[in-house]
Each structure stands twice: as C-alpha cells, then as structure tokens.
Design a protein around this motif. Sequence first.
Motif, mmCIF file in Angstrom:
data_model
loop_
_atom_site.group_PDB
_atom_site.id
_atom_site.type_symbol
_atom_site.label_atom_id
_atom_site.label_comp_id
_atom_site.label_asym_id
_atom_site.label_seq_id
_atom_site.Cartn_x
_atom_site.Cartn_y
_atom_site.Cartn_z
ATOM 1 N N THR A 82 60.196 73.817 60.991
ATOM 2 C CA THR A 82 60.738 74.119 62.291
ATOM 3 C C THR A 82 60.364 75.552 62.971
ATOM 4 O O THR A 82 61.078 75.647 64.044
ATOM 5 N N SER A 83 59.961 76.396 62.120
ATOM 6 C CA SER A 83 59.913 77.667 62.784
ATOM 7 C C SER A 83 58.279 78.055 62.567
ATOM 8 O O SER A 83 57.675 77.489 61.853
ATOM 9 N N THR A 84 58.069 79.116 63.483
ATOM 10 C CA THR A 84 56.789 79.584 63.642
ATOM 11 C C THR A 84 56.508 80.751 62.570
ATOM 12 O O THR A 84 55.577 81.410 62.324
ATOM 13 N N SER A 85 57.618 81.282 61.734
ATOM 14 C CA SER A 85 57.563 82.273 60.726
ATOM 15 C C SER A 85 56.536 82.033 59.684
ATOM 16 O O SER A 85 56.241 81.063 59.318
ATOM 17 N N LYS A 86 55.806 83.285 59.658
ATOM 18 C CA LYS A 86 54.625 83.104 58.454
ATOM 19 C C LYS A 86 55.087 83.101 57.241
ATOM 20 O O LYS A 86 54.328 82.439 56.531
ATOM 21 N N ASP A 87 56.402 83.255 56.823
ATOM 22 C CA ASP A 87 56.901 82.958 55.638
ATOM 23 C C ASP A 87 57.080 81.143 55.083
ATOM 24 O O ASP A 87 56.805 80.995 54.274
ATOM 25 N N CYS A 88 57.108 80.568 56.232
ATOM 26 C CA CYS A 88 57.086 79.323 56.197
ATOM 27 C C CYS A 88 55.721 78.734 55.515
ATOM 28 O O CYS A 88 55.677 77.767 54.608
ATOM 29 N N GLN A 89 54.638 79.302 55.998
ATOM 30 C CA GLN A 89 53.262 79.193 55.597
ATOM 31 C C GLN A 89 53.024 79.777 54.334
ATOM 32 O O GLN A 89 52.098 79.127 53.256
ATOM 33 N N LEU A 90 53.449 80.654 53.882
ATOM 34 C CA LEU A 90 53.556 81.390 52.670
ATOM 35 C C LEU A 90 53.729 80.979 51.371
ATOM 36 O O LEU A 90 53.299 80.868 50.408
ATOM 37 N N TYR A 91 55.079 80.212 51.501
ATOM 38 C CA TYR A 91 55.972 79.636 50.613
ATOM 39 C C TYR A 91 55.120 78.598 49.848
ATOM 40 O O TYR A 91 54.578 77.716 50.349
ATOM 41 N N LYS A 92 54.918 78.458 48.262
ATOM 42 C CA LYS A 92 54.372 77.381 47.631
ATOM 43 C C LYS A 92 55.100 77.141 46.596
ATOM 44 O O LYS A 92 56.400 78.167 45.984
ATOM 45 N N ASN A 93 55.380 75.860 45.968
ATOM 46 C CA ASN A 93 56.289 75.831 44.662
ATOM 47 C C ASN A 93 55.833 76.076 43.635
ATOM 48 O O ASN A 93 56.293 76.093 42.418
ATOM 49 N N ALA A 94 54.419 76.529 43.571
ATOM 50 C CA ALA A 94 53.861 77.067 42.405
ATOM 51 C C ALA A 94 54.738 78.208 41.743
ATOM 52 O O ALA A 94 55.067 79.131 42.518
ATOM 53 N N ARG A 95 54.694 78.435 40.630
ATOM 54 C CA ARG A 95 55.692 79.284 39.815
ATOM 55 C C ARG A 95 55.137 80.748 39.934
ATOM 56 O O ARG A 95 56.325 81.668 39.973
ATOM 57 N N ASN A 96 53.922 80.759 40.251
ATOM 58 C CA ASN A 96 53.454 82.520 40.225
ATOM 59 C C ASN A 96 53.148 82.682 42.077
ATOM 60 O O ASN A 96 52.769 83.809 42.311
ATOM 61 N N VAL A 97 53.745 81.858 42.906
ATOM 62 C CA VAL A 97 53.293 81.893 44.118
ATOM 63 C C VAL A 97 54.929 82.075 45.037
ATOM 64 O O VAL A 97 55.117 83.143 45.617
ATOM 65 N N LYS A 98 55.622 80.808 44.995
ATOM 66 C CA LYS A 98 56.767 81.027 45.367
ATOM 67 C C LYS A 98 56.910 81.734 46.916
ATOM 68 O O LYS A 98 55.943 81.265 47.736
#
Length: 268
Positions: free
Chosen positions: A194-210
């Motif tokens: 619901t947001s255009t923040s780049k953080d929303c695209q960067l987040y991943k569930n992978a242990r070493n990404v998050k």
Amino acid sequence: MSAGTSTFVIRWINFLTMIMGYGVICFGIWMSTHHDQCHRTLTLPVIGLGALILLMSLVGFLGALKNIMVLLWVYLAMLFLMLVAILVFTVLAFIITNNGSGHAVSGVRFKEYHLQDYSVCFLRQLNNTKNWGRLKSCLVKTDDCNNLPIKYKNLKAYKSAELTPIEAGCCRPPSECGYPAINASYYDLSYHPTSTSKDCQLYKNARNVKCYDCDSCKAGVAQYMKTEWRVVAIFNVILFIILSAVYLVACCARRNAASSNSLKEERR
C-alpha cells in the motif's frame, strides 16, 4: 591536603588503574581471538585504550612514589588532555543524539523509526556502503530476527511485544507496506504494498535478507546507536567528575613534591 595524604592517594589510585589497564588489554586480546568479525573490529581501540590507561597510571604511580617532578608534570598534562577529550566527546555526543525518536504504530506496542529523523553524523555513517555492509553482516550473524518466532509463539504475543529498534526496523517490513504477518518472522508478500516506499520492495522473508537493506533497518540501528551514545555520555559525565577530583589531588601531590624537593636542596 598534606604531602603524605596526596601522594598516598595518587599512588593507590594509579595502582588500581594500572590493574584496570591490564584488564582492558587482556579483554582486547581476547576479542582478537574471537571468531566474530563484529567483535574483532573493536580489538585495536580496546587495546589502545588499555595501553593508554596503563601508561598514564604508571607515570602517575612512579611520579608519586618517588616524588619525581617531571613524571608528575607529564601525568598532569596527560590527565588534563584526557579531561578535555572527555568533555568534548560528551558535549558532541549529547548534540548528535538530540534528534530522532520512535513513531507509534497502530495495533502494536513497539515503535518504528525513520532514518531522516536522525543526526547527519549517523546518516553519513549508515549510508556509507562499506560501513553498512559490515554492520549488515553483523546483524545477520546475531540471528535476532530468526529467533523472533521462538520468543513469540503467536501473532498476539508478537504484536503486544516491545520490540527493540533493530528488531522493529530490520526484522519486518514497515507497517505502511501493509503486508499481513503470518508469524513473527514471515509475511505474506503476495499482497500489493500500500506504500511506494522502497523498503516494501526490499523486504524478503529469507533469513539473510529480511529488511537489512531497508532505511527502516538503518533507522533502527541509528536509534540503537543513539541509546548507546547517551549511556556513554552519561558515564563520561561521571568519569569527568571523578577524574577532576583526581586531577586536583594530583596537583596537590605535585605541589607537595616540589616543596619537598626544595627543602632537600636547602638542607644540602
């Protein structure tokens, strides 16, 4: 203060700080053998601080023990420079940590942090690619994010928890993204953010990404650094008061040593 009292106090103070200096050096050597790169980066500063404490204490101890004027003058000069350094660092620490605070989030007890709220000094360090790469590797190794499901068995416990700034910023996507939480470490990313923040695209569930590359993670680290700097600054205020008292006693010891040497020369 009498000559005997002042020199006695200075001798014992410096004897105790010599032991402390040895302890700091040994701690630094232990850190150098630690396998964690995050601890190893602090090795040289810790050993250097221990060596400085040891050297200054040795000079003060010998000067007071033998009433050697030159050593007492050197000790006073070193102590004065340390007082100035502590004062400057403490003032800067309070100025740098004056900005930045958490923002309340609806439906949870913990707060979120915004990178732009913090001092330029923090931003410069955290936005440096090399610095952040090193910090990120440390964050991944701590495994704090992956341990959240162990700490919080269900979503109710998770949402009612008071997460640390790093847990709130690095282990989860910002609330503005709108990703539904499945558990404490897994989010449903099939929903359109619901947001255009780049953080929303960067987040991943992978242990070493998050969210380790997110601005929210950098903001969480900035809040952690702010808290730590404040603790250090308060400690420095106490240390400054103690060292100021030691400095005054050392001045008395130096003056009494000078008087003692003058009497000895007159008797000759």
